[in-house]
Design an enzyme around this catalytic site. Structure first.
Site, mmCIF file in Angstrom:
data_model
loop_
_atom_site.group_PDB
_atom_site.id
_atom_site.type_symbol
_atom_site.label_atom_id
_atom_site.label_comp_id
_atom_site.label_asym_id
_atom_site.label_seq_id
_atom_site.Cartn_x
_atom_site.Cartn_y
_atom_site.Cartn_z
ATOM 1 N N HIS A 1 0.825 -1.216 0.000
ATOM 2 C CA HIS A 1 0.000 0.000 0.000
ATOM 3 C C HIS A 1 0.855 1.260 0.000
ATOM 4 C CE1 HIS A 1 -3.410 2.585 1.540
ATOM 5 N NE2 HIS A 1 -4.045 1.812 0.671
ATOM 6 N N LYS B 1 3.253 4.383 -1.076
ATOM 7 C CA LYS B 1 3.232 5.314 -2.203
ATOM 8 C C LYS B 1 4.393 6.289 -2.036
ATOM 9 C CE LYS B 1 -1.435 4.916 -0.706
ATOM 10 N NZ LYS B 1 -1.864 3.795 -1.455
ATOM 11 N N ASP C 1 17.119 9.957 -8.007
ATOM 12 C CA ASP C 1 18.575 10.146 -7.926
ATOM 13 C C ASP C 1 19.102 9.981 -6.501
ATOM 14 O OD1 ASP C 1 18.475 10.691 -10.619
ATOM 15 O OD2 ASP C 1 18.553 12.865 -10.371
ATOM 16 N N HIS D 1 -8.528 11.460 0.826
ATOM 17 C CA HIS D 1 -7.682 10.276 0.951
ATOM 18 C C HIS D 1 -6.471 10.526 1.854
ATOM 19 C CE1 HIS D 1 -5.281 6.874 -1.097
ATOM 20 N NE2 HIS D 1 -6.350 6.300 -0.585
#
Length: 490
Positions: A201, A203, A208, A416
Site C-alpha cells: 500500500h 506510495k 537520484d 484520501h
C-alpha cells in the site's frame, strides 16, 4: 705478526654421577608436556575463534548500529533539505477564505521527472494513469496521462527506472506497466498476500537518491484531479532519500520470484535512523529531527522503527493537541476473518485526552464506500467529550461534493489524506488507520520534529484547520439530507 699461541686442553673435574631417571620415564614426561602445550594452544584458538564468530554474528544481525552507545547519535546530515507539502484538490472543491496555497501533486511529480538524471524508484499500490485504465472519457485524466508519458521518456535517456507494485489479487489494469516495461523500465510485483496476507500500500518516489515524494496519492489519474490527497516532497535531502531507498530495496528483493521474508534481514537493509536515534537535518533552514518508519514489522530490518510504534510515539508525546486526517478509522482488524478488536491507536487517543488533557480532533473521510461500522466507533470517541472529565475529543466527517458527472467517476471524490500533526511533530503516512494496515500491509511514514513557526509542522497544522473549519466538514449528528448520498456514515 701474530704471536705463536699454544693451546692446552682444560681439564674439567669429573662430576659426581647424578641420580638419573630411567629413559622410559623421561620420554613419557616429555610426551605429556608436549600434549599439554597442544591442548592449551587448541583451547586458546577455540576461545579466540568463538569470540570472533560471535562478534561477526552480532554485527551481521545488528549491523553497525551498535557502534553507537546508548546516548550517542549518528552523525548529522548536512544536506540543505527542503520540504514542500503538496496536495491534490479535487475539481470543484474550493477554499475561498484559505491562505494556504500548496503546489499540486501533479506539478510536484512532473518536476521530479524533469529533474531525474540517474535513477527513479517508485513503490506503488496499482497503476491507472489513463482514461483507458478506468474506462472513462474524463478531461481531468490529462494530468495522469502526461505523467505516464514523461515516465516513458526516462529509461531511453539512461535513467534507471525501477517500479515495485503490489501483485493484484484479481483482474487489474496492466497497460501502464506494460508501456513502461516497453520503454525500458524494470517492474517487479510484490506478492504481499503470500508474504503477509496484505498488500503493498506504499506510495513513494525516490529520484537520484536525492529527492523523494511520500504521501497518500496512488499512481492513478484520479489521485491528481478527483481525489483529495496530501504528501511531502523532500528536495536535496540525500541522507533521508538513501534511507528511503533501503525500504524500496526490501520491496525489490521481495519482488523476486520465489522470495520470502528473511528471518533476519542482511545488514545491507539496516538503518541507523529511527525513533531512538532520528536523523539530525537542516529542514527549510531550521534544525529538525526526522526518520522513516515502515510496516508491517516483518519488513523492518534492524534499526527500522515499525510504523505503528512511530505513530503511537507521536500520540503519546503530544501535550497540547493531536490533529488527525485519515480516510478510514477503525479499531479493528477489518480484513481478518473473523473480525478482531484492535484498540492500539484508539487507546492512545483516549489516554491522551483523558490523562493529559490533550485536545484531539479527528477528520475522517465519508463517501459512498465508507465502512458503516466506523460510525459506532467514532461516536464512542466523540462521547468522551465531557465537561466533568474535561476530555476534549471531537470528530468530523469530510465530504467531497460531486456534481452528476463527477459522481459517475468510479472510486473518486473522497478525502484520501493520511497524516497527523501535534504541537511537536509531523506524521505523514501511506496507511489507513485500522489494524491490518499496520500488521499485514506494507506502508511507510515520515516523521519530523521541528520547533518554531513557519516550518513543516505549522504548515500541516494550517492545512488541517483549513479543512476542519471548511463547509465540507460535518459533525456526526449532521442530517444526511444536507450532504446528499455521498456519505454512508450520516
Amino acid at each position: 705478526m701474530k704471536p705463536k699461541l699454544m693451546y692446552q686442553e682444560l681439564k674439567v673435574p669429573a662430576e659426581e654421577p647424578a641420580n638419573e631417571l630411567p629413559m622410559n620415564e623421561i620420554e613419557a614426561w616429555k610426551a605429556a608436556e608436549k600434549k599439554a602445550r597442544w591442548v592449551l594452544l587448541v583451547l586458546i584458538l577455540a576461545v579466540v575463534g568463538f569470540g570472533a564468530l560471535m562478534t561477526q554474528l552480532f554485527l551481521w544481525e545488528y549491523g553497525d548500529l551498535h557502534l553507537f552507545g546508548p546516548n550517542q547519535r549518528p552523525a548529522p546530515c548536512y544536506d540543505p533539505c527542503e520540504a514542500v507539502l503538496v496536495e491534490s484538490i479535487p475539481e470543484g472543491l474550493d477554499f475561498p477564505n484559505a491562505s494556504t496555497g500548496n503546489p499540486s501533486t501533479s506539478q510536484a511529480w512532473l518536476g521530479l521527472l524533469a529533474g531525474a538524471h540517474s535513477s527513479l524508484d517508485i513503490a506503488s499500490f496499482y497503476w491507472t494513469l489513463t482514461n483507458n485504465d478506468t474506462h472513462t472519457q474524463e478531461p481531468s485524466a490529462q494530468q495522469g496521462e502526461e505523467v505516464l508519458r514523461q515516465l516513458q521518456t526516462l529509461a531511453p535517456k539512461g535513467v534507471n527506472v525501477r517500479i515495485a507494485v503490489s501483485k493484484p489479487n484479481g483482474p487489474q489494469p496492466q497497460a501502464d506497466l506494460q508501456a513502461l516495461l516497453q520503454s525500458g523500465a524494470q517492474v517487479r510485483m510484490v506478492d504481499m498476500q503470500k508474504l503477509t496476507h496484505g498488500v503493498l500500500h506504499t506510495k513513494f518516489w525516490v529520484v537520484d537518491q536525492t529527492h523523494f515524494y511520500l504521501g497518500s496519492a496512488n499512481m492513478d489519474w484520479r489521485s491528481l484531479t478527483q481525489v483529495k490527497e496530501l504528501g511531502v516532497v523532500m528536495y536535496n535531502c540525500s541522507c533521508l532519500a538513501r534511507d528511503l531507498t533501503k525500504i524500496f530495496e526490501a520491496y525489490w528483493f521481495l519482488g523476486q520470484a520465489g522470495s520470502s521474508i528473511p528471518s533476519t534481514w542482511p545488514r545491507f537493509y539496516d538503518t541507523r535512523y529511527n525513533q531512538e536515534t532520528p536523523m539530525e537535518i537542516c529542514l527549510n533552514g531550521t534544525p529538525a529531527l526526522a526518520y522513516l518508519a515502515s510496516a508491517p514489522p516483518p519488513l523492518c530490518p534492524s534499526g527500522r522503527t515499525p510504523d505503528l510504534k512511530a505513530l503511537l510515539n507521536v500520540v503519546d508525546n503530544a501535550r497540547s493537541f493531536i490533529y488527525v486526517a485519515v480516510m478510514n478509522y477503525l479499531p479493528t482488524l477489518e480484513f481478518s476473518h473473523p473480525h478482531r478488536f484492535w484498540p492500539a491507536i484508539d487507546d492512545g487517543l483516549r489516554r491522551a485526552a483523558y490523562e493529559r488533557g490533550v485536545k484531539v480532533r479527528l477528520l475522517i473521510s465519508c463517501w459512498g464506500h465508507s465502512e458503516p461500522s466506523m460510525r459506532a466507533f467514532l461516536l464512542s470517541l466523540a462521547a468522551l467529550r465531557d465537561n466533568h472529565t474535561h476530555s476534549d475529543i471531537q470528530v468530523k466527517l469530510f465530504v467531497v461534493p460531486a456534481d452528476e458527472a463527477q459522481a459517475r467517476i468510479p472510486y473518486a471524490r473522497v478525502n484520501h489524506n493520511k497524516y497527523m500533526v501535534t504541537e511537536r511533530a509531523t506524521y505523514i503516512g501511506t496507511s489507513n488507520w485500522s489494524g491490518n494496515y499496520f500488521t499485514e500491509t506494507a506502508g511507510t511514514s515520515l516523521l519530523v520534529t521541528q520547533n518554531g513557526r513557519g516550518g513543516l509542522r505549522s504548515q500541516l497544522e494550517a492545512i488541517f484547520l483549513r479543512d476542519w473549519d471548511s463547509p465540507y466538514s460535518h459533525d456526526l449528528d449532521t442530517s444526511a439530507d444536507s450532504v446528499g448520498n455521498a456519505c454512508r456514515l450520516l
